[in-house]
Design a protein around this motif. Sequence first.
Motif, mmCIF file in Angstrom:
data_model
loop_
_atom_site.group_PDB
_atom_site.id
_atom_site.type_symbol
_atom_site.label_atom_id
_atom_site.label_comp_id
_atom_site.label_asym_id
_atom_site.label_seq_id
_atom_site.Cartn_x
_atom_site.Cartn_y
_atom_site.Cartn_z
ATOM 1 N N LEU A 7 2.128 -16.199 -3.096
ATOM 2 C CA LEU A 7 3.334 -15.360 -3.336
ATOM 3 C C LEU A 7 3.213 -14.187 -3.456
ATOM 4 N N GLU A 8 1.847 -13.720 -4.206
ATOM 5 C CA GLU A 8 1.665 -12.335 -4.363
ATOM 6 C C GLU A 8 1.417 -11.523 -2.974
ATOM 7 N N GLU A 9 0.868 -12.104 -2.112
ATOM 8 C CA GLU A 9 0.426 -11.386 -0.701
ATOM 9 C C GLU A 9 1.977 -11.400 0.007
ATOM 10 N N LYS A 10 2.781 -12.356 0.144
ATOM 11 C CA LYS A 10 4.023 -12.081 0.802
ATOM 12 C C LYS A 10 4.763 -10.992 0.002
ATOM 13 N N GLN A 11 4.773 -10.856 -1.216
ATOM 14 C CA GLN A 11 5.406 -9.828 -2.071
ATOM 15 C C GLN A 11 4.759 -8.507 -1.442
ATOM 16 N N ALA A 12 3.419 -8.464 -1.350
ATOM 17 C CA ALA A 12 2.786 -7.231 -1.029
ATOM 18 C C ALA A 12 3.290 -6.701 0.508
ATOM 19 N N GLU A 13 3.387 -7.887 1.286
ATOM 20 C CA GLU A 13 3.647 -7.350 2.880
ATOM 21 C C GLU A 13 5.091 -6.857 2.657
ATOM 22 N N LYS A 14 6.136 -7.347 1.897
ATOM 23 C CA LYS A 14 7.580 -7.034 1.629
ATOM 24 C C LYS A 14 7.488 -5.598 1.347
ATOM 25 N N GLN A 15 6.490 -5.425 0.224
ATOM 26 C CA GLN A 15 6.494 -3.922 -0.285
ATOM 27 C C GLN A 15 6.043 -2.737 0.764
ATOM 28 N N LEU A 16 5.232 -3.274 1.526
ATOM 29 C CA LEU A 16 4.649 -2.612 2.516
ATOM 30 C C LEU A 16 5.684 -2.034 3.644
ATOM 31 N N GLU A 17 6.550 -2.917 3.770
ATOM 32 C CA GLU A 17 7.450 -2.635 4.856
ATOM 33 C C GLU A 17 8.695 -1.719 4.303
ATOM 34 N N THR A 18 8.955 -1.609 3.060
ATOM 35 C CA THR A 18 9.840 -0.781 2.370
ATOM 36 C C THR A 18 9.602 0.825 2.997
ATOM 37 N N PRO A 19 8.450 1.376 2.528
ATOM 38 C CA PRO A 19 8.361 2.710 2.825
ATOM 39 C C PRO A 19 8.431 2.855 4.329
ATOM 40 N N ILE A 20 7.890 2.087 5.204
ATOM 41 C CA ILE A 20 8.127 2.436 6.724
ATOM 42 C C ILE A 20 9.761 2.387 7.033
ATOM 43 N N ALA A 21 10.395 1.322 6.427
ATOM 44 C CA ALA A 21 11.907 1.386 6.804
ATOM 45 C C ALA A 21 12.583 2.731 6.230
ATOM 46 N N ARG A 22 12.019 3.115 5.016
ATOM 47 C CA ARG A 22 12.460 4.382 4.485
ATOM 48 C C ARG A 22 12.158 5.578 5.229
ATOM 49 N N LEU A 23 11.233 5.647 5.778
ATOM 50 C CA LEU A 23 10.754 6.674 6.644
ATOM 51 C C LEU A 23 11.422 6.741 7.931
ATOM 52 N N SER A 24 11.662 5.555 8.548
ATOM 53 C CA SER A 24 12.492 5.502 9.817
ATOM 54 C C SER A 24 13.988 6.107 9.500
ATOM 55 N N TYR A 25 14.590 5.626 8.207
ATOM 56 C CA TYR A 25 15.839 6.077 7.998
ATOM 57 C C TYR A 25 15.781 7.522 7.709
ATOM 58 N N ASP A 26 14.869 8.034 6.936
ATOM 59 C CA ASP A 26 14.955 9.642 7.020
ATOM 60 C C ASP A 26 14.815 10.232 8.059
ATOM 61 N N GLN A 27 13.871 9.540 9.109
ATOM 62 C CA GLN A 27 13.831 10.454 10.497
ATOM 63 C C GLN A 27 15.030 10.194 11.214
#
Length: 380
Positions: A87-107
């Motif tokens: 479960l911890e690794e799955k949560q870590a993967e979701k956390q990695l996706e958040t900055p990428i999504a944020r960067l795409s939004y800002d761009q």
Amino acid sequence: MSITGLRKPVHSAVSPIPSKSVKMASKPEKGEPRSTKGKAKLAKFTPKLAKLAPKLAKSKRNRVRRRGGTRKRRYDQRRKTTTILPLEEKQAEKQLETPIARLSYDQGYQEGLIAGGERILEEHLPSDLIIPDLTVREAVAAGVQVLKNRGIPLLDSNAVYRELEEALRGKKSYAFIRLGDGELLTLAQEKVLSLEEISRAGYFLPYAGVNIPNLEARDELATCVKVASLIGVPMSRASYFQPLLFAVLRAHGIEYEKLRYTTSTMNYLLEEQGLLLKLLRGRKVLVIGDVAAQLSEALIMQGVEVTGVITPVNGYADYPRVVAEANAYDYDIALVAAGIAAIPIAVHLAGVGGKVTFDFGHLANRMAGLAHPERNESTP
């Protein structure tokens, strides 16, 4: 005769079921051929094949067993190699996706802002002025007409031609340089923008001749801007063009009000309006850059006297060698197409030799008939 006597006997299509007393044909024993007649025909046709028939049948049964076993082993192996992430690794993967999504939004937001208000503002700005530090909000609130008093005059193509012509006739030093996003990003190093942002936005800088970080190139460009005779500046309102221009000039302590400007695409305008060849004919021309040989051939075919060719120019660090080599030639005007290195080359040649120099850019590629980017205000 009774009615029943007129009926014809009905013969059933189904064979009668034999009684229990009738002995049914026994099932052949294992290995015994089912049809003696078929075996006789087979033996008559191919005796050797008939002898091999039992072995072939046995081999087929073995192949079926092996295939079944292989499938089972593969299935078991897949089950063993399948892993379930904690479960911890799955949560870590979701956390990695958040900055990428944020960067795409800002761009996307920045691109939408430029495509919206900034681009509309760019369409309505006068063609003979640039207004430092202008924002869309300010322009909408006050109106561009009210802000003209902040404007800095830009020389048009006829004025630029007259200045170059006068400098050539009077044998005066004159350096015409141009600033694009590559030069501005180089100037912004650790003054306006971080090295990380510059590396990301200026991915093309190595092609233009500068590897980040290069603070020596930054300071050299700032010195050249201060003493240049005429500076071509971008009209684009995109982030790394006109808005960055005034930010870097202030950061380097350059009084931009005292500089003289034209557009950064003036090289193309002079050529398109026939003023460039008019300027070059009857003068001795030195051609510098990676496509200098091809450009010189094109110029000679159009009646221009080329007295020297210097090629290649290996990036910004190569400019001292190019300047030293150029001093050995007899020329009136130097056309320099060398990326970011064109600025120090043009300024030093004008200052040392009392020559007229022209930051030529990718117009060299177009005139030489070579592949070149679309006409724009970028460095490449």
